[in-house]
Structures are given as C-alpha cells and as structure tokens.
Write an enzyme that holds these catalytic residues in place. Structure first.
Site, PDB file in Angstrom:
ATOM      1  N   GLN A   1       0.822  -1.212   0.000  1.00 44.60           N
ATOM      2  CA  GLN A   1       0.000   0.000   0.000  1.00 44.60           C
ATOM      3  C   GLN A   1       0.857   1.263   0.000  1.00 44.60           C
ATOM      4  OE1 GLN A   1      -2.685  -0.401   3.309  1.00 44.60           O
ATOM      5  NE2 GLN A   1      -3.489  -2.329   2.563  1.00 44.60           N
ATOM      6  N   CYS A   2       1.954   1.224  -0.714  1.00 45.49           N
ATOM      7  CA  CYS A   2       2.916   2.319  -0.753  1.00 45.49           C
ATOM      8  C   CYS A   2       2.840   3.007  -2.109  1.00 45.49           C
ATOM      9  CB  CYS A   2       4.312   1.734  -0.524  1.00 45.49           C
ATOM     10  SG  CYS A   2       5.680   2.912  -0.649  1.00 45.49           S
ATOM     11  N   GLY A   3       3.201   4.257  -2.165  1.00 48.67           N
ATOM     12  CA  GLY A   3       3.269   4.955  -3.433  1.00 48.67           C
ATOM     13  C   GLY A   3       4.282   4.333  -4.385  1.00 48.67           C
TER      14      GLY A   3
ATOM     15  N   THR B   1       4.678   1.030  -4.615  1.00 50.15           N
ATOM     16  CA  THR B   1       4.235  -0.338  -4.900  1.00 50.15           C
ATOM     17  C   THR B   1       4.252  -0.679  -6.398  1.00 50.15           C
ATOM     18  OG1 THR B   1       2.945  -0.404  -2.860  1.00 50.15           O
ATOM     19  CG2 THR B   1       2.343  -1.993  -4.563  1.00 50.15           C
TER      20      THR B   1
END
Length: 164
Positions: A35-37, A39
C-alpha cells in the site's frame, strides 16, 4: 553467520534460509509493501526477475510494515495481492523488520553496505534494494527512489550475472 545463513520464512510458511532460496545465485533483495506509493515498482521487479532468471538471477521480496503501516495483510493476502495485481512470480518472505531492535538477521547483514553516495545504515523506506552476489556479498545498494528498471540497477544486475 552470513546473509545466506539467515533463517527466513516464505509466504507459504516454508522455513528456509536465504542461501537455500538463492542456491548460490545472485539476487536482488527488496523490502516491499502493498500500500505504498512505490508499490508499482513490483512491475519492474517482476520484469527484472523474468529477464535475468535464465542467468540464474532472482528477485526476493521481503514485505515490511515499518514504514507508514503500508503492509497490513496476512501472508496469504500479500501473496494474492502480488500475484493478482502485479503477476509476481519471484520468491516472497513473510513480513520482516528491516530496522530497529527486531531487525531481521538478513537486514542486520545488509545495512552495513553503503549506497552509491557511500552512506550505510538503516533502510530509509519501502523498496530499498540490495543486490547480492551468489556468495552473499552485497554488490550494490539502491535507495527506494531508484526504480528496478533504472539503468544503474540493470547495469549492476548485468555485471553480476554476466558469468552465469
């Protein structure tokens, strides 16, 4: 103990070592999060894995929830997300800590390696990359903003796989 001797558990619960996963081959170890930018780097990681697998290279994803709580899922949820969303086929481990008192032994061995600015120490964020040779020696360290398809990463992988 070397980085290859460190015990690790795969997403399916199999207990192994990094050395057993790599089998003496070079690998790119990446602390990942769903759920990371950053990803979307999974796409380039999978492409790197597919491109160089024939030379004995692999990417290994090590999920981590230490940065902004961006890896919240269970092992099964992580596996499903990576497979269904990004087509990930490279090995993935259970969640690990990369910094702090509970730092996984793999990262205890890795964080002393300097990046291209000669800085070592704690992992800065999700998707930090460590390229290791088949003997477990850290060849290169790339900070999170350096994407897997960056020419520096590709050149380093080319160099470490050229004899394979």
């Amino acid at each position: 103990m070397t980085v290859l001797d460190a015990p690790i558990t795969l997403l399916d619960g199999t207990q192994t070592t990094l050395g057993a996963i790599t089998a003496g081959r070079p690998a790119l170890l990446v602390n990942v999060a769903s759920q990371c930018g950053l990803t979307p780097q999974y796409t380039a990681l999978e492409q790197l894995h597919e491109t160089y697998a024939g030379r004995g290279f692999t990417v290994i994803g090590l999920p981590c929830n230490q940065f902004g709580g961006q890896e919240l899922g269970t092992s099964g949820e992580i596996a499903d997300f990576c497979s269904l969303t990004y087509g990930v086929t490279f090995p993935m481990t259970e969640k690990v800590d990369v910094n702090g008192d509970e730092r996984h032994p793999v990262y205890t061995a890795l964080v002393d390696a300097p990046d291209e600015d000669c800085e070592s120490g704690d992992v800065q964020w999700n998707f930090e990359k460590f390229l290791i040779a088949g003997d477990g020696t850290v060849v290169s360290r790339f900070r999170p903003a350096v994407t897997p398809d960056d020419e520096r990463v590709v050149a380093a992988v080319e160099a470490v796989t050229s004899g394979s």
